[in-house]
Design an enzyme around this catalytic site. Structure first.
Site, mmCIF file in Angstrom:
data_model
loop_
_atom_site.group_PDB
_atom_site.id
_atom_site.type_symbol
_atom_site.label_atom_id
_atom_site.label_comp_id
_atom_site.label_asym_id
_atom_site.label_seq_id
_atom_site.Cartn_x
_atom_site.Cartn_y
_atom_site.Cartn_z
ATOM 1 C CB SER B 227 2.430 -6.906 -8.183
ATOM 2 O OG SER B 227 2.794 -6.738 -6.836
ATOM 3 C CD1 TRP B 253 -7.323 -1.381 0.242
ATOM 4 C CD2 TRP B 253 -5.870 -2.568 -0.956
ATOM 5 N NE1 TRP B 253 -7.556 -2.703 0.502
ATOM 6 C CE2 TRP B 253 -6.677 -3.454 -0.209
ATOM 7 C CE3 TRP B 253 -4.877 -3.094 -1.771
ATOM 8 C CZ2 TRP B 253 -6.529 -4.832 -0.258
ATOM 9 C CZ3 TRP B 253 -4.728 -4.464 -1.819
ATOM 10 C CH2 TRP B 253 -5.546 -5.318 -1.076
ATOM 11 C CB ILE B 254 -7.327 5.354 -3.460
ATOM 12 C CG1 ILE B 254 -7.630 4.389 -4.612
ATOM 13 C CG2 ILE B 254 -6.731 6.662 -3.958
ATOM 14 C CD1 ILE B 254 -6.421 3.886 -5.372
ATOM 15 C CD GLU B 466 5.333 5.399 -3.000
ATOM 16 O OE1 GLU B 466 6.408 5.442 -3.618
ATOM 17 O OE2 GLU B 466 4.859 6.361 -2.367
#
Lengths: 254, 658
Positions: B227, B253-254, B466
């Site tokens: 974040s 974590w792509i 996102e």
């Protein structure tokens, strides 16, 4: 030979839709119902486009008769690879009574006008199951016909057609120009890709009316009534052969 | 009776809001109005406020203030409700952003895409294999699904946002794993090039990305920076000659990390501050090609859901990135990142509205056919409530998605709060709806074959990636506060010249007086909303008035410290979300009624039911925001949390004593 192939495409109620009869039994409900290209017409378009890709023919022209929405069906053919379209506008009552006789007159007129080398149609439409348009078109043009085609190939200036008939497969060789109707196993139609749909927007669709072709589309048939198939009745089980015989004679069947 | 409260602080370092000493009552005409001075952040930097550490904000952001935000009228509905105002331009009438040609084209696309997902794509197989089947990927590429929004002259379909949303809805209703593979590629992976690339970059990269020959990935997150995106540690050091950057770091974590050829990478670039001459670290965005060398990736992560989507770590080891691969300029990376995420958010709401539709169909099918206690279960109230709530949630989500995409297509530039709201709402609604679907289906819903448990697992991540919903709530609230604060600042300016601004000041006075007395301040939705929905319109208007009032009160009470009051911010955000939800359904249902749609009466019922319940929730939250009991509750919550953290787990000893 002109290298031009005419393909007829019909807009029908989508095969997956549950058909409902109108309350007045005049016809089937079409308002708001999903429509798409007749599956056998898709196979016809696919065959024509394949011929063009193999450079056996030069141009594929998609034809559809009907109201404004018929243009959607032509566009699908364009997206599959047809080069241009012809929309023969028929609306209202005349559209409701449009059948194989009228369509074959129109197709014959267009085949002459466009100097087509081949006319490829689906063997039948899934809404009326007439299986007549291809045959009538060939007769009106006095052209050879290769119907129920499961395989089509060029042999010199002739066409070899393998036909699916009740007895098996029949192979014939016919002269061109000719009419071919596509059966299920002729090919597997391609998915229209989104870029092709986009390219299809630029392809031309010519508009005309049956009168422009000098064709009279008055119907010789009158539909009296449309009904749903009768509900399937439950059967009866019998214990012995004697029972069976007596039941059959009761029903007047023996 | 105007508010006069002092809330001043001399601690200015890293402050976002500064409240000056109050003007004394006798000084000018109309008493004192507390103003918020020097609110420095505009939209995207409000996110910065939440995400960046105070030190990183620094004084240079002051230089970047867009003064026009202070004076300009915002068209965004969400921005204005914080000021107790209703801006209808972007919400009424419900936008129809497709011209005839676009609509016809879209209709032609919907068929083939749906057909592909029904006949070719096998979501269960994709889930089991933990990858999208090869022939499916090929088919998607051929179909053109990888370049939906790339301009046609560069090999894409050039779809508008609304058209894109409609197709993404189909994907969402069938297979979210594929949805993420497509979305990670085009919604964020190469969106940076679409939005910010120069013509040379676009020409070089977009064609192969559009056909899917190259896949793209968005690389922001790091092990220590989720974040808190501004704290990333990947570095890009410019060469002395200036011709290239050397990239070093690792991302985790792509999505598409193991498949991509083109990466949009965010890294810290040391740069000289033009004013002070000192070296600072600012985030820059780069287009990085795998072929540059030094780019490697880890194995695919094992996940709870969206298993078909490839997720991997990506490592950059002394990668030489040419300077012309920079997106915008050095130091412009944070803005690029926020804009990319903001731009793609509506897509999520659209996809999830499709998911919910699919799942609702399954639930309905079950409820209409399952007989228990001698009745089809849809005849029982417990089931009916579930189905109705599911339907309302889907209706709201769908309405939000297409309202936002419509706004974007019509040229709106201010939609970031609405986009954030739609992401929060859609992800939580989809989770609830799918959960209830499983409940309706009972044991069947729990079984793999029914296909719903997979959707549930796929959905969990949507509340996290996102921008986590928690962060986005803070963003919605703080962005709103900042804008409301701006208005107060304008008022302060007006106060400096009271004679000229007498009319404005009198107006503001009266408004506050009326609000305090519970009277309507003249705010109305009449004329925008269909007459049959007048009552719901009234509920919305009242809620907005009270919301505006409580926002002002909170600003005055907390001043700059509002940014730390996360208990407050969460409730403020929830209210803003409910308000936007009310207005989107009012708009959509009004349009249906005006158009005389067959479903208009049903939509009216959805709208009215939603508005009544939302109004109740809002009033409750506002009450709590004002009550001293909630302050105590927040304190308790805080204390409980501290105790548990200190103890490394639950504190209360076992009831059995051991």
């Amino acid at each position: 030979m002109s290298g031009r192939v005419l393909v007829g495409v019909k807009r029908v109620i989508d095969y997956a839709v549950k058909i409902r009869v109108k309350p007045d039994n005049s016809s089937v409900v079409t308002d708001g119902v999903k429509h798409s290209m007749n599956p056998f017409c898709e196979i016809a378009v696919e065959e024509a486009v394949k011929m063009k890709e193999k450079k056996l023919i030069k141009e594929v022209v998609a034809v559809s008769c009907g109201p404004q929405q018929a243009q959607e069906t032509i566009r699908t053919a364009l997206a599959m690879g047809a080069d241009r379209g012809i929309h023969v506008e028929v609306t209202g009552k005349e559209y409701e009574t449009l059948g194989p006789l009228q369509i074959s007159k129109i197709m014959a007129a267009l085949a002459k006008k466009e100097e087509a080398q081949l006319v490829i149609l689906g063997k039948q439409a899934i809404d009326d199951d007439c299986n007549q348009t291809g045959q009538m078109t060939a007769a009106l043009l006095d052209w050879p016909q290769g119907t129920f085609a499961s395989e089509v190939s060029f042999e010199g200036d002739k066409i070899k057609v393998v036909r699916e008939i009740d007895g098996g497969l029949e192979t014939i060789k016919i002269n061109m120009p000719a009419v071919i109707t596509a059966d299920l196993r002729l090919n597997t139609p391609r998915y229209a890709t989104l870029p092709n749909i986009m390219k299809a927007k630029k392809k031309k669709i010519a508009n005309m009316k049956p009168a422009d072709l000098g064709v009279d589309i008055t119907s010789r048939l009158e539909v009296l009534r449309v009904d749903e198939p009768p509900q399937r009745q439950a059967g009866v089980k019998v214990e012995t052969v004697e029972d069976l015989v007596s039941k059959l004679s009761e029903a007047g069947l023996v | 009776m105007l508010l006069r409260k002092v809330s001043q602080s001399s601690a200015l370092c890293g402050s976002i809001l500064r409240i000056p000493p109050v003007l004394s009552g006798g000084q000018r005409h109309a008493g004192a109005v507390v103003a918020v001075q020097n609110v420095r952040l505009y939209a995207s930097q409000a996110a910065e406020a939440v995400l960046e550490k105070p030190a990183a904000v620094g004084s240079d952001t002051a230089g970047k203030v867009e003064m026009k935000t202070v004076a300009a009228e915002s068209k965004s509905f969400a921005v204005n409700i914080f000021k107790g105002q209703i801006a209808t331009a972007q919400v009424f009438p419900y936008p129809s952003a497709l011209n005839e040609e676009q609509e016809q084209f879209l209709r032609e696309l919907v068929g083939p895409v749906g057909k592909f997902f029904e006949e070719v794509n096998d979501p269960a197989k994709n889930d089991a294999l933990e990858k999208v089947e090869d022939h499916t990927m090929e088919g998607l590429k051929e179909m053109g699904a990888f370049g939906l929004q790339v301009p046609a002259d560069l090999g894409g379909l050039g779809l508008s946002n609304t058209q894109y949303a409609r197709l993404v809805e189909i994907v969402g209703s069938h297979d979210l794993g594929v949805g993420i593979t497509l979305g990670a590629h085009q919604s964020i992976g190469f969106k940076g090039i679409l939005l910010f690339g120069n013509p040379a970059q676009k020409k070089k990269y977009l064609p192969k990305l559009a056909t899917g020959e190259h896949l793209a990935a968005f690389c922001l997150t790091e092990p220590a920076s989720g974040s808190d995106a501004a704290s990333i540690k990947t570095t890009a050091v410019q060469s002395p000659c200036g011709k290239y950057f050397t990239l070093n770091g690792s991302k985790i974590w792509i999505s598409n990390g193991g498949l991509a050829e083109i990466f949009t990478v965010f890294a810290k670039t040391p740069m000289k501050d033009p004013k002070t001459g000192e070296m600072k670290d600012k985030i820059s965005a780069f287009i990085v090609e795998k072929s540059f060398g030094g780019v490697t990736h880890g194995p695919p992560e094992k996940k709870m859901g969206i298993k078909a989507s490839n997720t991997a770590e990506v490592y950059f080891d002394n990668v030489r990135v040419p300077a012309d691969c920079l997106l915008t300029e050095v130091g412009g990376g944070f803005k690029v990142a926020m804009n990319i995420l903001n731009n793609g958010r509506f897509g999520m709401a659209a996809a999830l509205s499709g998911t919910m539709k699919g799942v609702i169909t399954k639930a309905v099918d079950h409820a209409a056919n399952r007989t228990q206690f001698g009745n089809k279960i849809h005849n029982f109230g417990a089931i009916q409530e579930k189905m109705a709530r599911m339907t309302m949630l889907q209706y709201v989500t769908e309405s939000m998605a297409y309202m936002i995409s419509g706004n974007m297509d019509s040229g709106a530039t201010e939609f970031q709060i609405e986009a954030a709201i739609s992401k929060i709402f859609a992800s939580e609604a989809a989770w609830t709806v799918t959960d209830e679907c499983i409940q309706i289906m009972g044991g069947m819903g729990f079984m793999k074959d029914a296909g719903v448990e997979r959707v549930m697992r796929d959905l969990r991540i949507f509340r996290i990636f996102e921008g986590t919903n928690d962060i986005l709530r803070l963003f919605v609230a703080l962005n709103g506060f900042q804008n409301a604060g701006n208005q107060l600042k304008s008022l302060q300016k007006a106060l400096k010249n009271p004679i000229v601004n007498a009319g404005l000041l009198a107006e503001e006075l009266t408004k506050r007086a009326k609000r305090k007395a519970g009277l309507s301040t003249g705010l109305t939705l009449q004329g925008s909303v269909h007459p049959e929905l007048a009552q719901s319109g009234e509920l919305t208007t009242k809620a907005i008035e009270q919301f505006g009032a409580v926002i002002e009160e909170l600003l005055i009470k907390h001043g700059k410290k509002i940014i730390d009051e996360q208990f407050v911010l969460k409730r403020v955000a929830d209210t803003a979300i409910d308000l936007y939800a009310m207005v989107v359904v009012l708009s959509r249902a009004s349009r249906s009624l005006s158009q005389g749609n067959a479903s208009a009466q049903h939509e009216k019922m959805l709208c009215e039911t939603w508005c009544v319940e939302a109004h109740d929730r809002i009033m409750q939250d506002i009450k709590r925001l004002r009550s001293s009991q909630s302050r105590q509750l927040f304190k308790n919550l805080r204390a409980i949390s501290s105790a548990v953290v200190e103890n490394g787990g639950v504190v209360a000893p076992h009831p059995l004593g051991f």
